[in-house]
Design an enzyme around this catalytic site. Structure first.
Site, mmCIF file in Angstrom:
data_model
loop_
_atom_site.group_PDB
_atom_site.id
_atom_site.type_symbol
_atom_site.label_atom_id
_atom_site.label_comp_id
_atom_site.label_asym_id
_atom_site.label_seq_id
_atom_site.Cartn_x
_atom_site.Cartn_y
_atom_site.Cartn_z
ATOM 1 N N GLN A 1 -20.848 1.981 -26.780
ATOM 2 C CA GLN A 1 -21.585 3.072 -27.509
ATOM 3 C C GLN A 1 -22.843 2.655 -28.330
ATOM 4 O OE1 GLN A 1 -20.826 6.121 -26.544
ATOM 5 N NE2 GLN A 1 -22.201 7.166 -28.005
ATOM 6 N N ARG B 1 -29.656 -3.742 -35.446
ATOM 7 C CA ARG B 1 -30.539 -2.899 -34.962
ATOM 8 C C ARG B 1 -30.867 -1.753 -35.859
ATOM 9 N NH1 ARG B 1 -33.560 -1.112 -30.836
ATOM 10 N NH2 ARG B 1 -33.237 0.992 -30.208
ATOM 11 N N GLN C 1 -21.617 5.894 -41.363
ATOM 12 C CA GLN C 1 -20.087 5.808 -41.335
ATOM 13 C C GLN C 1 -19.639 6.335 -39.842
ATOM 14 O OE1 GLN C 1 -18.883 8.318 -44.579
ATOM 15 N NE2 GLN C 1 -18.485 6.502 -45.716
ATOM 16 N N GLU D 1 4.192 -12.922 -18.361
ATOM 17 C CA GLU D 1 2.957 -12.268 -17.960
ATOM 18 C C GLU D 1 2.321 -11.416 -18.841
ATOM 19 O OE1 GLU D 1 2.145 -11.030 -13.432
ATOM 20 O OE2 GLU D 1 2.655 -9.199 -14.837
ATOM 21 N N ARG D 2 3.232 -10.378 -19.113
ATOM 22 C CA ARG D 2 2.689 -9.181 -20.061
ATOM 23 C C ARG D 2 2.105 -9.724 -21.372
ATOM 24 N NH1 ARG D 2 4.345 -6.437 -16.237
ATOM 25 N NH2 ARG D 2 6.233 -5.158 -15.936
ATOM 26 N N GLY E 1 -28.563 2.064 -25.059
ATOM 27 C CA GLY E 1 -28.930 1.867 -23.726
ATOM 28 C C GLY E 1 -28.440 0.327 -23.483
ATOM 29 N N PRO F 1 0.910 -1.261 -0.087
ATOM 30 C CA PRO F 1 -0.042 -0.058 0.055
ATOM 31 C C PRO F 1 0.970 1.283 0.032
ATOM 32 C CG PRO F 1 -0.247 -1.298 2.175
ATOM 33 C CD PRO F 1 0.689 -2.122 0.911
ATOM 34 N N GLY G 1 3.486 1.154 -3.746
ATOM 35 C CA GLY G 1 2.861 1.065 -4.991
ATOM 36 C C GLY G 1 3.961 0.609 -6.114
ATOM 37 N N SER H 1 17.900 -2.711 -6.110
ATOM 38 C CA SER H 1 17.057 -3.785 -6.656
ATOM 39 C C SER H 1 17.572 -5.004 -5.772
ATOM 40 C CB SER H 1 17.254 -3.950 -8.190
ATOM 41 O OG SER H 1 18.473 -4.063 -8.581
#
Ligand code: FAD
Length: 387
Positions: free
Chosen positions: A339, A271, A282, A245-246, A343, A127, A130, A181
């Site tokens: 978007q 839709r 467009q 991992e990345r 809704g 904490p 970081g 390090s």
């Protein structure tokens, strides 16, 4: 499904897709609503051996490369699932594989491969420090044949659904090391035993259905044989695992990106507003096309990182760039998707809002976008160090 030029490893894709199809949208939606853990889904992936893809065959895994492993993660996310529930089981063991003793590898890896033991957790973040990891304050002090751990971690994922955790702690004070390090070490922590003897777990409710926790250590004792590699070199060992991992997380974002694009292209074709499909406009087409281009470009970088990794070549730049591009592309695809669902994008039953929340995480964790810029600027472009 929309097209991609990079559909390699079709046999793996077909097999993972078939398994994932048994866990449709309703399953993941319900797990999300209940803030539960996708036990059945993760069990099925484990039993089928997919999470042991990177474990060599001699230890009971399938000995596949990072390319194949990344395809597994991509397909989980593309199916509507979330690899975040289980990706730790795939890559955390890499630290043991690279730096563990022969005895440690023989003890842990076969049980991780079979799923009998889960190594889902890695405890690094604190904490008060970081991203500035070398300033961690959790200490492990040698007393006889044990290390005694005191300190605190935050955001440590899957602790409640793991048997073991790799823990990073300071074994030599920052003031006593030549390089910041140095002086940190990593340990295998038996989580259930730790909960009974000095480790407290406090879950963190959060925006996504991701099991993550605060951990508090008060005189937690760890047997010395649980130290991985040499004392004091733990930070380097953790860094060694980051490229895999990345790259795997890049693949997850790519899976998300295609999921959003699949959904939004279908929706805007169907839709009808103002008497025509909204996808005929467009203003609707372009952001979707833009997101597709970005996902495809990220995909190229992901395969570049995988190729280099699998060939044993340095791939830090490509792994970081793949993660950056993929996290950005999946977020743009997510934005277009929500978007153009109007809704309905906000209704739980469409699953868009759930995946939207999930994919947003990847610009912050496990490494934030700014720290990738910083890596590229300083380690690739040779600009002055900023920290
Ligand atoms: C859901 C979730 C799960 C996680 N799981 C794990 C886990 O299993 N194990 C684990 O160890 N950690 C885990 N983390 C922690 C994660 O790796 C960190 O949140 C992340 O590295 C950022 O650290 P921080 O939150 O302390 O942010 P900070 O370091 O406080 O940074 C905050 C912001 O400031 C920016 N920033 C900081 N310094 C600089 C700088 N020098 N230049 C420019 N920008 C800067 C960062 O980019 C970031 O956006 C998890 C986090 C989340 C949210």
């Amino acid at each position: 499904m929309i097209k991609s030029d990079h559909y390699q490893y079709q046999d793996i894709r077909d097999a993972v897709r078939a398994l994932c199809a048994e866990y449709p949208d309703e399953y993941h939606r319900k797990v999300d609503e209940q803030r539960a853990y996708p036990e059945a889904f993760v069990d099925a992936l484990t039993r089928a051996g997919w999470l042991a893809a990177l474990i060599p065959q001699e230890y009971g895994g399938s000995g596949l490369g990072l390319s194949e492993a990344s395809v597994i993660m991509e397909e989980i996310n593309r199916s509507g699932g979330n690899s975040g529930a289980c990706h730790g089981q795939m890559y955390n063991m890499g630290t043991l594989l690279r730096h563990g003793s022969p005895a440690q590898k023989a003890l842990y890896l076969p049980k991780i491969a079979s799923g009998e033991w889960r190594l889902q957790s890695m405890g690094v973040t604190e904490p008060s420090t970081g991203t500035d990891t070398t300033r961690i304050k959790t200490t492990a002090v040698k007393r006889g044949d044990r290390y005694v751990v005191n300190g605190q971690k935050v955001w440590i994922s899957r602790v409640q659904h793991s048997d073991w955790m790799i823990l990073l702690a300071r074994t030599t004070a920052l003031a006593d090391v030549k390089k910041k390090s140095e002086g940190m070490s990593i340990f295998m922590v038996d989580l259930r035993q730790a909960e009974r003897s000095g480790m407290t777990v406090r879950p963190i409710p959060n925006m996504v259905n991701h099991e993550t926790n605060e951990l508090f250590f008060e005189n937690l004792e760890i047997p010395e044989e649980n130290l991985i590699g040499e004392e004091g070199r733990g930070f380097k060992y953790i860094l060694d695992g980051l490229n895999a991992e990345r790259t795997l997380i890049a693949a997850e974002c790519i899976g998300d990106g295609y999921w959003f694009l699949d959904r939004v292209t279908k929706y805007v074709n169907e839709r009808i507003v103002f008497g025509r499909p909204i996808g005929q406009n467009q203003g609707v087409q372009f952001p979707i096309a833009d997101a597709y281009i970005e996902v495809e470009a990220a995909n190229l970088m992901r395969y570049k990182a995988c190729e280099l990794f699998d060939a044993g070549q340095p791939c830090g730049a490509q792994a970081n760039m793949a993660k950056y591009l993929a996290a950005k592309a999946s977020w743009e695809a997510a934005n277009a998707c929500i978007q153009f669902h109007g809704g309905f994008g906000f209704a739980n039953e469409y699953d868009v809002e759930r995946k939207f929340r999930e994919t947003r995480l990847y610009q912050v964790a496990p490494i934030s976008t700014n720290l990738i810029y910083s890596f590229i600027a300083e380690h690739v472009l040779g600009l002055p160090r900023s920290f």
